[in-house]
Structure formats: structure tokens, C-alpha cells
Design an enzyme around this catalytic site. Structure first.
Site, PDB file in Angstrom:
ATOM      1  N   GLY A  88       3.182  -0.937   8.738  1.00  0.00           N
ATOM      2  CA  GLY A  88       4.534  -0.612   8.284  1.00  0.00           C
ATOM      3  C   GLY A  88       4.458  -0.481   6.778  1.00  0.00           C
ATOM      4  O   GLY A  88       4.274  -1.470   6.081  1.00  0.00           O
ATOM      5  N   LYS A 127       0.833  -1.216   0.000  1.00  0.00           N
ATOM      6  CA  LYS A 127       0.000   0.000   0.000  1.00  0.00           C
ATOM      7  C   LYS A 127       0.869   1.268   0.000  1.00  0.00           C
ATOM      8  O   LYS A 127       0.599   2.204  -0.736  1.00  0.00           O
ATOM      9  CB  LYS A 127      -0.907   0.004   1.248  1.00  0.00           C
ATOM     10  CG  LYS A 127      -1.886  -1.172   1.264  1.00  0.00           C
ATOM     11  CD  LYS A 127      -2.678  -1.232   2.544  1.00  0.00           C
ATOM     12  CE  LYS A 127      -1.888  -1.633   3.765  1.00  0.00           C
ATOM     13  NZ  LYS A 127      -1.369  -3.025   3.770  1.00  0.00           N
TER      14      LYS A 127
END
Ligand code: GDP
Ligand code: IMO
Ligand code: MG
Length: 427
Positions: A40, A16
């Protein structure tokens, strides 16, 4: 204008961060709507790697406002560390970051409770990142939490000061910890927590629901950046092995304060295979040499905890489920390059659960014994990480993409062939 959404369709770590950073030039505002520093998000550009946990992945681009939305839970210590790391390398965080007053705060004892809850569960542990996420959302829904907006209202508050609130919650936590035979002194962390709060006081706290709705009226473009993945959603994920927030598109409405009709494009991103970090069911997991090979080539180690990620083939029934829940309008496939060294590639197209077959749906409980039904496709067996346009991809890679499009009935609009910002093919 509408809020576009980019979110993960698997168990997180789909890439992402890379994609949000890539498409940020198209947006005025990037907003995180849920989760916390359990995320993360890795970005790589100009030969350097950055990992973000709480700060949206648009922070490196100019002319873009980054918002930590109301649905996020913030550990002030982690946020300040992240801000300072970025400031040290010259990122002007202060002018680009805004924080929703409604976002809840993680206390040091939330992190301890997370750890103790996992210890208490023993073999049934969730595999939490231990960032205090679950206990903080529990206090939020239990109506015991502290919101970051409370820290500036402190002097005017007719109720309690921040310190009073903090210690009241902490005392409750200590009682719970004692019941679990775990007493903890957290003095050092407490000091750090209050210092971090002081540091954050000069940041821009906003009524993010007004800010975003106004921006939409003014025809500004907004992208909501998901954290975790749809299969970790507290309602629709593989419960109880999930996180504690709504990672799916409905989380955008509650987490940013926008109505459902303000949702625009929903980009669902997925790896060309599947990974999962932490415990919980994983029907296509490869606990063998192939799984190890994917982990090695894909460097599948957690960006937050460094834990090895479990690896397996792509799971289409689960992907279709995530597309449905989120109303995905387009798909982006990530890490296609990792499959370049395989003669053949398997894709799960159905589940056999004790003689009952699932193809377009998944069962209520995926922790029961499931025999994945695979089709085997030909691999392309050559490096694709330098491909710049779709036509350059080998036929077998294009066939792989076409097969997934056909099965999900959703267009794949971007293909990622490497971790760098530039290794992204647009269609
Ligand atoms: P996120 O949590 O969804 O942002 O994903 P993570 O950053 O935790 O994990 C994705 C990992 O894959 C990171 O190390 C990225 O640098 C890397 N990555 C992303 N896209 C690609 C890709 O297409 N190919 C390769 N080889 N690595 C990628
Ligand atoms: P990003 O945004 C992958 C997993 C944990 C654990 C479960 C609950 O980088 O994709 P929590 O700390 O929330 O109590 O953990 O969820 N998990 C993630 N897995 N990527 C993430 O975020 C994750 N955030 C949480 O491993 O299984
Ligand atoms: Mg990640």
C-alpha cells in the site's frame, strides 16, 4: 544506463510511494519488481491522497511508463479495481501502464488458502495481508502457476486453455482446503476473476526483460520501486514472519530480468523510527505510551489493511544489515517530523543477547529475548514540517541525521518532513 533502485530497509511502509512519486520526473520508466497488492503505497499531492497497491507510483506523472514486472503477482480483480479508480479521476492508465507477460496470477482460491493457512497457524500466524501472495508464489515455484501472458495466448496454446488451467489449479486448491476441513464456494469471485481477465486483455502485455534492457541501451532512465521492506525478505528477513518474495536488491535482477551489473544507485529508505504491521520479532518495539504516541502522531495504520502498526525506536543494527544486503549507496530518512514532539529520542545502537553483544550485525534469530542498547539524543521539540532546505532544520534534527550517517557510513540525501510531495528536503 543502469537501473536505479528505491526500496525499504525496515518492515515496509517506510514511505516508498511518496518518494517514488517525488523522483519520477527524473525517470522514463518506473517498474515494480516483486510483491503484489499486499503493498500500500501512499502519495499525497495537491491536497489529495492516493493509495496504490499494484500500479507503480510513477503513474500520476506524465511522460513516464509504469511497468508491473515479472516478479510481481497480480490479482486481476484488484488490478482492475485500481485501474478503474484511477481512470475515474482522469489518469490515463492505459497509455502509461505495461504488464510483464511473466507476472503470475492470483486466483480467488489463493486468497482463501492464505486465510485458511493463517487460521491453521493460530497464534503463530504471520499476520498476512490475506491478498493471496504466499500461496501464489508457492504455486509459482511449485510450477503450477498461471502467468498473465497466458491469457492472450489462450487460443493458440497447444497445451491447455486458461479456463482449463484455472480449474485444474482450483481443484488442487479445493483438495488442500478440504484436508484442512475448509471447503469453500467461490463462484461469485470466479466470475469476477474471468471478467477482470477480459478487461485486462486490452492492456499492453510486454516481454518486460527485453523492454527494460532495450530501454537501458537507448539511455532511458529506469527506477525499480520496491514493495515491503528488506526485513520482510523471504531469505534475509525475520523468517518465517516475512512475505514470500525477494524484497531486496537481488529481487530487481530476477523480477525485471536485468543483470547485476545493470544495477545503479540503490536508495534505501527508512523511517526516523521503526514500525511493523503483522506478527514477528521487533527488538525495539515500544509496547507502551511512547509507542502509542508515535502511532498517534505518525498515523501508523496500514494503508492496505488499516491495522494499527507496531511502533518503536530506530534500530541501527537492523538498518546496517539492510544497507549491507542491498549495497545501499544513499539513504533517505522519512517521517522525521513525527519525532518533533519528543524531548529526547532513543536510537538502538546494539543488541545484548544473553550477554553477547551485537553492534554491526544482527543474530540469526531475532525472536530470542533481546535487550536493545540505546543512546539517547536530544529532541528538537519544534515543528519542522515547513522546513524547505536542510539548513532550516533545528540543530538537534541535523545532529540526529549526522549520527545515523556516521553509524551507517552512508549519506542521507533526502529528508522527508511531511506526507506531501513537497515536504521533501534535498541535500
Ligand atoms: P510505503 O508502503 O512505503 O509506500 O508507505 P505507506 O504509504 O504504507 O506508509 C507511509 C505513510 O507515511 C503514508 O501515510 C504517507 O502518507 C506517510 N508519510 C510518508 N512520508 C512522510 C513524512 O515524512 N511525514 C509524515 N508525517 N508522513 C509521511
Ligand atoms: P508496503 O509495500 C508492511 C507484511 C504483513 C505480514 C507479512 C506477510 O506497503 O511497504 P503477506 O500479505 O505478504 O503474506 O504478509 O508481511 N507486509 C507488509 N507490511 N508493508 C507492506 O507493504 C507489507 N506487505 C506485507 O503485514 O506481516
Ligand atoms: Mg505501505
Amino acid at each position: 544506463m543502469k537501473v536505479d533502485v528505491l526500496l525499504g530497509l525496515q518492515w515496509g511502509d517506510e514511505g516508498k510511494g511518496k518518494l517514488v512519486d517525488f523522483i519520477t520526473p527524473n525517470y522514463d520508466i518506473i517498474a515494480r519488481f516483486q510483491g503484489g497488492a499486499n503493498a500500500g503505497h501512499t502519495l499525497i499531492f495537491d491536497g489529495k491522497k492516493y493509495v496504490l497497491h499494484l500500479i507503480p507510483s510513477g503513474i500520476f506523472r506524465n511522460n513516464c511508463i509504469n511497468i508491473i514486472g515479472a516478479g510481481v503477482v497480480i490479482d486481476p480483480i484488484a488490478l482492475v479495481e485500481e485501474i478503474k479508480t484511477l481512470e475515474e479521476i482522469g489518469v490515463d492508465v492505459r497509455s502509461k501502464l505495461k504488464i510483464s507477460k511473466r507476472a503470475h496470477l492470483i486466483l480467488p482460491t489463493h486468497r482463501i488458502l492464505d486465510k485458511v493457512s493463517e487460521l491453521d497457524k493460530g497464534d503463530a500466524k504471520i499476520g498476512s495481508t490475506l491478498k493471496g501472495i504466499g500461496p501464489t508464489y508457492m504455486d509459482k515455484t511449485g510450477r503450477n502457476g498461471i502467468r498473465i501472458g497466458d491469457i492472450n495466448n489462450d487460443l493458440n496454446s497447444k497445451y491447455q486453455s486458461l479456463k482449463d488451467k484455472h480449474y485444474l489449479i482450483m481443484d488442487r486448491h479445493q483438495k488442500t482446503l478440504q484436508e484442512l476441513d475448509y471447503y469453500s464456494t467461490v463462484t461469485e469471485e470466479e466470475t469476477k476473476w474471468f471478467e477482470s481477465i477480459e478487461f485486462l486483455k486490452s492492456f499492453d502485455f510486454i516481454d518486460s526483460e527485453y523492454y527494460i534492457n532495450k530501454a537501458l541501451k537507448e539511455r532511458k532512465t529506469v527506477l525499480a520501486e520496491g514493495a515491503q521492506g528488506s526485513l520482510l525478505d523471504v531469505d534475509y528477513g525475520t523468517y518465517p514472519f516475512v512475505t514470500s518474495s525477494s524484497t531486496t536488491v537481488s529481487g530487481v535482477c530476477s523480477g525485471l530480468g536485468v543483470p547485476p551489473h545493470a544495477i545503479g544507485n540503490v536508495t534505501g529508505i527508512f523511517k526516523a523510527y521503526t514500525t511493523r504491521v503483522g506478527s514477528g520479532p521487533f527488538p525495539t518495539e515500544l509496547d507502551n505510551e511512547i509507542g502509542k504516541k508515535i502511532r498517534k502522531i505518525g498515523s501508523e495504520f496500514g494503508a492496505t489493511t488499516g491495522r494499527p502498526r507496531r511502533c518503536g525506536w530506530l534500530d541501527l543494527p537492523a538498518l546496517k544489515y539492510s544497507c549491507m544486503i542491498n549495497g545501499v549507496t544513499e539513504l533517505n530518512i522519512m517521517k522525521l517530523d513525527i519525532l518533533s514532539e519528543f524531548e529526547t529520542i532513543k536510537v538502538c545502537v546494539g543488541y545484548n543477547v544473553d550477554g553477547e553483544f551485537y553492534k554491526d550485525t544482527i543474530p540469526f534469530d531475532v525472536s530470542v529475548p533481546i535487550e536493545p542498547i540505546y543512546v539517547e539524543l536530544k529532541g528538537w521539540n519544534k515543528d519542522i514540517s515547513d522546513c524547505k532546505v536542510f539548513e532550516e532544520l533545528p540543530k538537534e534534527a541535523k545532529d540526529y541525521i549526522a549520527f545515523i550517517q556516521l553509524e551507517t557510513n552512508c549519506p542521507i540525501t533526502r529528508v522527508s518532513v511531511g506526507p506531501d510531495r513537497l515536504q521533501t528536503i534535498m541535500r
